[in-house]
Design a protein around this motif. Structure first.
Motif, PDB file in Angstrom:
ATOM      1  N   ILE A 130       0.834  -1.205   0.000  1.00 25.46           N
ATOM      2  CA  ILE A 130       0.000   0.000   0.000  1.00 25.46           C
ATOM      3  C   ILE A 130       0.865   1.251   0.000  1.00 25.46           C
ATOM      4  CG2 ILE A 130      -0.325   0.484   2.478  1.00 25.46           C
ATOM      5  CD1 ILE A 130      -3.092   0.348  -0.189  1.00 25.46           C
ATOM      6  N   VAL A 131       2.058   1.154   0.588  1.00 26.75           N
ATOM      7  CA  VAL A 131       2.988   2.285   0.527  1.00 26.75           C
ATOM      8  C   VAL A 131       3.400   2.525  -0.924  1.00 26.75           C
ATOM      9  CG1 VAL A 131       5.310   3.045   1.145  1.00 26.75           C
ATOM     10  CG2 VAL A 131       3.822   2.062   2.882  1.00 26.75           C
ATOM     11  N   GLY A 132       3.692   1.422  -1.647  1.00 26.32           N
ATOM     12  CA  GLY A 132       4.032   1.553  -3.058  1.00 26.32           C
ATOM     13  C   GLY A 132       2.867   2.116  -3.859  1.00 26.32           C
ATOM     14  N   PHE A 133       1.665   1.676  -3.527  1.00 26.98           N
ATOM     15  CA  PHE A 133       0.469   2.165  -4.208  1.00 26.98           C
ATOM     16  C   PHE A 133       0.280   3.660  -3.936  1.00 26.98           C
ATOM     17  CE2 PHE A 133      -4.162   2.812  -4.447  1.00 26.98           C
ATOM     18  CZ  PHE A 133      -4.405   2.335  -5.723  1.00 26.98           C
ATOM     19  N   ALA A 134       0.510   4.076  -2.683  1.00 22.73           N
ATOM     20  CA  ALA A 134       0.313   5.488  -2.312  1.00 22.73           C
ATOM     21  C   ALA A 134       1.289   6.396  -3.065  1.00 22.73           C
ATOM     22  CB  ALA A 134       0.498   5.663  -0.805  1.00 22.73           C
ATOM     23  N   ARG A 135       2.467   5.867  -3.392  1.00 24.41           N
ATOM     24  CA  ARG A 135       3.441   6.688  -4.120  1.00 24.41           C
ATOM     25  C   ARG A 135       2.936   7.073  -5.500  1.00 24.41           C
ATOM     26  NH1 ARG A 135       9.493   4.458  -2.465  1.00 24.41           N
ATOM     27  NH2 ARG A 135       9.241   4.808  -0.228  1.00 24.41           N
ATOM     28  N   ASN A 136       2.037   6.245  -6.059  1.00 24.89           N
ATOM     29  CA  ASN A 136       1.416   6.607  -7.336  1.00 24.89           C
ATOM     30  C   ASN A 136       0.635   7.907  -7.216  1.00 24.89           C
ATOM     31  OD1 ASN A 136       2.377   4.332  -8.592  1.00 24.89           O
ATOM     32  ND2 ASN A 136       0.521   3.140  -8.271  1.00 24.89           N
ATOM     33  N   PHE A 137       0.123   8.170  -6.000  1.00 21.65           N
ATOM     34  CA  PHE A 137      -0.679   9.373  -5.775  1.00 21.65           C
ATOM     35  C   PHE A 137       0.140  10.497  -5.135  1.00 21.65           C
ATOM     36  CE2 PHE A 137      -3.646   5.875  -6.001  1.00 21.65           C
ATOM     37  CZ  PHE A 137      -4.691   6.390  -6.753  1.00 21.65           C
ATOM     38  N   GLY A 138       1.439  10.331  -5.142  1.00 20.66           N
ATOM     39  CA  GLY A 138       2.311  11.369  -4.615  1.00 20.66           C
ATOM     40  C   GLY A 138       2.415  11.405  -3.108  1.00 20.66           C
ATOM     41  N   GLU A 139       1.947  10.354  -2.428  1.00 16.34           N
ATOM     42  CA  GLU A 139       2.017  10.328  -0.969  1.00 16.34           C
ATOM     43  C   GLU A 139       3.284   9.610  -0.522  1.00 16.34           C
ATOM     44  OE1 GLU A 139      -1.428   8.981   1.070  1.00 16.34           O
ATOM     45  OE2 GLU A 139      -2.817   9.944  -0.323  1.00 16.34           O
ATOM     46  N   ASP A 140       3.995  10.231   0.416  1.00 18.31           N
ATOM     47  CA  ASP A 140       5.225   9.647   0.939  1.00 18.31           C
ATOM     48  C   ASP A 140       4.971   9.204   2.378  1.00 18.31           C
ATOM     49  OD1 ASP A 140       7.792   8.801   1.259  1.00 18.31           O
ATOM     50  OD2 ASP A 140       8.667  10.803   1.518  1.00 18.31           O
ATOM     51  N   THR A 141       4.856   7.917   2.580  1.00 16.78           N
ATOM     52  CA  THR A 141       4.583   7.394   3.918  1.00 16.78           C
ATOM     53  C   THR A 141       5.425   6.149   4.148  1.00 16.78           C
ATOM     54  OG1 THR A 141       2.822   6.684   5.432  1.00 16.78           O
ATOM     55  CG2 THR A 141       2.618   5.999   3.148  1.00 16.78           C
ATOM     56  N   THR A 142       5.240   5.492   5.291  1.00 15.99           N
ATOM     57  CA  THR A 142       5.983   4.274   5.616  1.00 15.99           C
ATOM     58  C   THR A 142       4.979   3.193   6.010  1.00 15.99           C
ATOM     59  OG1 THR A 142       6.190   4.707   7.995  1.00 15.99           O
ATOM     60  CG2 THR A 142       7.857   5.707   6.525  1.00 15.99           C
TER      61      THR A 142
ATOM     62  N   THR B 228      11.059  -3.934  -4.133  1.00 13.41           N
ATOM     63  CA  THR B 228      10.068  -4.482  -5.077  1.00 13.41           C
ATOM     64  C   THR B 228       8.656  -4.045  -4.700  1.00 13.41           C
ATOM     65  OG1 THR B 228      11.475  -6.420  -5.386  1.00 13.41           O
ATOM     66  CG2 THR B 228       9.219  -6.575  -6.176  1.00 13.41           C
ATOM     67  N   THR B 229       8.294  -4.191  -3.428  1.00 14.47           N
ATOM     68  CA  THR B 229       6.928  -3.838  -3.018  1.00 14.47           C
ATOM     69  C   THR B 229       6.674  -2.341  -3.116  1.00 14.47           C
ATOM     70  OG1 THR B 229       7.699  -3.857  -0.703  1.00 14.47           O
ATOM     71  CG2 THR B 229       6.579  -5.824  -1.517  1.00 14.47           C
ATOM     72  N   PHE B 230       7.706  -1.528  -2.920  1.00 16.41           N
ATOM     73  CA  PHE B 230       7.513  -0.086  -3.021  1.00 16.41           C
ATOM     74  C   PHE B 230       7.305   0.367  -4.475  1.00 16.41           C
ATOM     75  CE2 PHE B 230       9.976   0.954   1.135  1.00 16.41           C
ATOM     76  CZ  PHE B 230       8.850   0.640   1.871  1.00 16.41           C
ATOM     77  N   PHE B 231       7.994  -0.266  -5.420  1.00 17.68           N
ATOM     78  CA  PHE B 231       7.963   0.233  -6.801  1.00 17.68           C
ATOM     79  C   PHE B 231       7.155  -0.640  -7.763  1.00 17.68           C
ATOM     80  CE2 PHE B 231      11.902   1.965  -4.936  1.00 17.68           C
ATOM     81  CZ  PHE B 231      11.640   3.327  -5.120  1.00 17.68           C
ATOM     82  N   LEU B 232       6.837  -1.865  -7.363  1.00 20.59           N
ATOM     83  CA  LEU B 232       6.123  -2.767  -8.263  1.00 20.59           C
ATOM     84  C   LEU B 232       4.707  -2.302  -8.607  1.00 20.59           C
ATOM     85  CD1 LEU B 232       6.282  -5.422  -9.831  1.00 20.59           C
ATOM     86  CD2 LEU B 232       5.448  -6.598  -7.787  1.00 20.59           C
ATOM     87  N   PRO B 233       3.916  -1.791  -7.628  1.00 24.10           N
ATOM     88  CA  PRO B 233       2.531  -1.403  -7.973  1.00 24.10           C
ATOM     89  C   PRO B 233       2.434  -0.466  -9.159  1.00 24.10           C
ATOM     90  CG  PRO B 233       2.798  -1.441  -5.604  1.00 24.10           C
ATOM     91  CD  PRO B 233       4.177  -1.646  -6.179  1.00 24.10           C
ATOM     92  N   ALA B 234       3.320   0.536  -9.223  1.00 21.11           N
ATOM     93  CA  ALA B 234       3.260   1.489 -10.332  1.00 21.11           C
ATOM     94  C   ALA B 234       3.586   0.818 -11.656  1.00 21.11           C
ATOM     95  CB  ALA B 234       4.233   2.640 -10.084  1.00 21.11           C
TER      96      ALA B 234
END
Length: 888
Positions: A353-365, A490-496
């Motif tokens: 979900i963190v990787g998914f949120a990065r698609n929307f410009g959200e930076d979280t952990t 992988t999990t951070f960047f794979l969703p995009a």
């Protein structure tokens, strides 16, 4: 002193010597709550009595002669054991010490004598009411007799059955006895520091009756009901009960029941209601958990006579806040997998979900994100923000209706609440972020619709490339720390990277079907739409099941192999498979199947759960069922027949549309929609299969490192690593040598405890409100008819087979499979089943999709189906009308 202790000398940690009730009362005294004076006859007294009278072996002999699931056997065992106790002799030293403690309370003082078991009042199990209480006991002889009766009540039918069902050893449980000064109550009752009906944590609920509380506990009286909002100290509601019976103490001992209609009299004044609610909060604060408290009011003073944890409420996530109130949707309902998740399995989705949120410009952990929560070791998704916008609300409505209509009704009910009804327009920033995500998704979906076959091939090629890259990176990790970094990256960047392909595949397949489903409104259209899904190609789950049927066909070619497989115990078959010692034709057939599908398994969406290649027992059970299926009803034949039925449905739909105004153009459009659905609709299962394949790469790379940790003695066994969080794997990789074994053992115990939880909320609010079913669930006045959502057309009659765990289940051809939910690992059972009924699910859940493809009538979303239907009952399942009728 060896056998007794004053309550004031006890601590919460003294449960092993004073039982749950005694230890809790001691803790309440130290927390300065008003507890009547008294003492405890310790568990050492029980053990001494049992030893001196030689009861242990006699009790075991009685238990060995019964079946613990037969009520009459339990009753007979309880009576026999009670007779053993009442005929026993209390050791002299125990008598003298008990009577000395009694004398310290005052000569011939009236006392309450309560059982206090060591497996009672625990945070995770409720033993309330299983042992006995004796009120207004006066005199030495009466006290000693009451103590013996309390000891014997450790062996009530209910207690024996409860321990057996919850896998608690009878030998591990002993009993203490609490003796307290009797409070001759003007009023008494129970208090809950959370609302036991709704789950709300900010409401204290009090039930009150006149006299002693035994009338209410035993269900003989309709009490007053008060609800208090805390911490605002505001009485929300007061409902006065009839209170038609009052139990009071008699002079000289014993109790008397008086008919005392008092429906117009409030049992507890408002001032005492508020004082009692504050006592409840004080106890909750002291224990650190929600409390179920028994209280008494006499001579203008309140007393606490017992307090235990509330075990019936579904737990809240640790890091939620009541303000602002948020809505959490069960990921288990979404996935058709209601089991708890292992710690590492929980982390997978928090990282994704963190990787998914990065698609929307959200930076979280993973620790800070507020989209995915864990409660009761299960995953819940925060949908609050989605419901704030009209677009998001529409997405949630369409999605939940397809996944689980009952959940859709819950959410529909909630959005009418003023706390959630307000809609907000998306900000410009949010709109731009959303467009950034939607444009590639829409582009992929449109591309698939323009050229379905090429789109499907493009998706498969992308999946293979991503998995190959991840596999190479995991194989290149030389340390545990490097593997964890591969997982994180992988999990951070794979969703995009992969999401446009996966979602585009699903949308390309489901959009045509949903358009037609919502557009067609002619006679018989629903059944034709169901038939259109029959024999749908390119579904990875269906392909797996048909491959398993082919495996059964290979075994069936040798009569001796069939006989061996059917007559051999599953456990032995599994052991021989792993040893490679099964008959050659069986061994080779299984190796061929598991080489391709061995990475699948029950609850496969959880990284921490074993795969079929490790534990194939439920797979072998399914094969036993396959070997008994009539070859003329072979699944591959039925699947081909399904294709013909779908083709006929397509022809009929086009004919009907052609007869409508503008029919020539409409029929061309509909024909195109159907062809695209048939080409792409099977991709519904592809995203999950991709995730399962991805998780298997991580699982076996991780097990490779953890085997070394087990060899070094840091872990007990390799799969212990699945009960650690990612942050702990990092610490372990960096040389942290804390007591990992104890940590993992505790988590395994929690996991096993959660496996026993039978009901999981579909939707929760962060104030604790839990929705297991919709507030306006559709029910039928006929007790022999159950109502659900029809998802696969047809009517079938057959014997019901209720299954909670397919590991130990064999379904016989033609039986109706009744289960809580299904994920793909359940679907091998479908090939033998005559019909399917589940408690959760919707039109697009895994079980529904596969049931339609096989032509199995299915009804899902049936409230408490597994408890309302019984194995062996003859039932009729109407997969077109959504009803299940009990025929006998």
């Amino acid at each position: 002193m060896n056998y007794t202790k004053p309550l004031s000398d006890l601590q919460r940690s003294d449960i092993n010597i004073a039982g749950g009730k005694g230890a809790n009362l001691g803790a309440l005294i130290h927390a300065q709550l008003p507890v009547p004076d008294g003492f405890v006859v310790l568990t050492s007294g029980y053990r001494e009595f049992v030893a001196q009278n030689g009861l242990q072996e006699k009790i075991q002999d009685v238990l060995n002669m019964i079946q613990s699931d037969v009520p009459a056997d339990l009753d007979r065992a309880s009576e026999a054991i009670h007779s053993l106790f009442v005929s026993g002799k209390i050791p002299d030293e125990l008598v003298s010490e008990t009577l000395a403690a009694y004398a310290s309370l005052g000569e011939s003082t009236a006392v309450a004598v309560r059982s206090s078991a060591t497996a009672e009042d625990l945070p995770d199990l409720s033993f309330a009411g299983q042992q006995d209480t004796y009120l207004n006991i006066v005199g030495k002889d009466a006290l000693l007799q009451a103590i013996v009766n309390c000891w014997a009540s450790l062996w009530t039918a209910r207690a024996i059955g409860y321990r057996t069902r919850n896998h608690i050893s009878h030998n591990d449980v002993t009993l203490a006895v609490v003796v307290q000064k009797m409070v001759q109550s003007e009023a008494s009752g129970v208090l809950f520091t959370a609302n036991p009906l709704t789950g709300k944590r900010n409401e204290t609920v009090i039930d009150a009756t006149l006299g002693l509380g035994e009338a209410m506990v035993s269900g003989q009286v309709d009490p007053d009901h008060y609800v208090v909002e805390m911490p605002s100290d505001r009485i929300l509601t007061k409902t006065l009960g009839a209170k038609g019976l009052s139990i009071q103490g008699k002079d000289g001992g014993g109790t008397v029941s008086l008919q005392l209609p008092a429906s117009d009299r409030q049992a507890l004044p408002d001032a005492q209601i508020m004082e009692l609610a504050r006592l409840g909060q004080k106890a909750q604060s002291s224990f650190g958990s929600l409390q179920d408290m028994e209280w008494a009011w006499a001579d203008g003073r309140l007393y606490v006579v017992q307090s235990r944890p509330i075990t019936s409420l579904y737990p809240l996530p640790d890091n939620v806040q009541e303000n602002p109130l948020e809505i959490l949707f069960s990921f288990g309902v979404w996935q058709g997998m209601l089991d708890p998740y292992t710690p590492i399995g929980q982390d997978v989705f928090k990282y994704l979900i963190v990787g998914f949120a990065r698609n929307f410009g959200e930076d979280t952990t993973p620790l800070e994100q507020r989209a995915v929560f864990t409660a009761g070791e299960r995953i819940f998704v925060n949908i609050t923000n989605l419901l704030k916008s009209p677009q998001g609300r529409t997405i949630v409505e369409i999605f939940t209706e397809a996944i689980d209509p009952e959940s859709a009704r819950v959410i529909g009910f909630l959005v009418k609440d003023k706390r959630f009804s307000r809609l907000e327009s998306l900000s410009l920033t949010s709109r731009m972020s959303l467009l950034k995500v939607l444009i590639p998704l829409a582009g992929s979906a449109i591309s698939n619709l323009i050229s379905p076959a090429k789109g499907r091939a493009r998706l498969e090629k992308k999946i293979d490339r991503v998995l190959d890259e991840v596999r190479l990176r995991c194989e290149g990790a030389h340390t545990l720390g490097e593997l964890v970094r591969v997982f994180e990256q992988t999990t951070f960047f794979l969703p995009a990277d992969i999401m446009p392909y996966l979602v585009g595949g699903i949308v390309g397949g489901q959009a045509p079907y949903q358009i037609m489903l919502r557009t067609f409104d002619f006679q018989g259209s629903q059944e034709l739409m169901f038939n259109l899904t029959r024999g749908l190609p390119y579904n990875v789950t269906t392909q797996m099941d048909l491959k398993l049927w082919e495996t059964a066909r290979k075994i069936r070619s040798d009569a001796a192999a069939v006989q061996y497989f059917l007559s051999t115990d599953i456990k032995i078959l599994v052991e021989q498979y792993h040893a490679g010692s099964l008959p050659v034709i069986i061994q080779q057939a299984l190796v061929d199947f598991l080489s391709e599908y061995g990475i699948r398994g029950l609850a496969e969406i959880d990284l921490g759960r074993p795969r079929w290649r490790e534990h194939p027992s439920n797979l072998f059970q399914a094969l036993k069922s396959y070997l008994q299926v009539n070859p003329s009803a072979a699944p591959d034949i039925l699947f081909e027949q399904g294709k013909e039925i779908a083709a006929e449905a397509q022809q009929k739909i086009v004919q009907v549309v052609r007869q409508q105004p503008g029919g020539f153009i409409k029929s061309k459009i509909v024909n195109g929609l159907i062809r695209r659905y048939r080409e792409l609709g099977g991709l519904r299962e592809t995203p999950k299969y991709f995730v399962v394949r991805l998780l298997s790469i991580y699982r076996y790379a991780l097990l490779n490192f953890s085997e070394k940790l087990a060899a070094e003695g840091i872990l007990e066994k390799a799969d212990d690593v699945m009960f650690l969080h990612i942050r702990e794997l990092k610490a372990l990789a960096e040389g942290d040598r804390r007591d990992w074994k104890s940590c993992i053992n505790e988590r395994r115990n929690v996991y096993q405890r959660e496996l026993r939880r039978t009901r999981i909320p579909r939707v929760m609010l962060t104030d604790g409100t839990a929705f297991y079913d919709a507030p306006t669930s559709i029910e039928c006045d006929d007790p022999d008819t159950l109502i659900g959502t029809p998802v696969s057309a047809g009517v079938v009659e057959g014997k019901a087979r209720v299954v909670f765990d397919p590991h130990g289940a064999q379904i016989f051809p033609g039986e109706i499979l009744i289960c809580p939910a299904t994920d793909p690992a359940w679907t091998p059972l479908f090939l033998a089943a005559g019909g399917l009924v589940t408690e959760v699910g919707g039109m697009m859940t895994h079980g529904s999709v596969v049931a339609r493809e096989y032509g199995i009538p299915a009804v899902v979303g049936v409230n408490q189906a597994t408890s309302r239907l019984k194995t062996g009952q003859l039932v009729r399942v109407d997969g077109s009308g959504g009803t299940i009728m009990v025929m006998e």
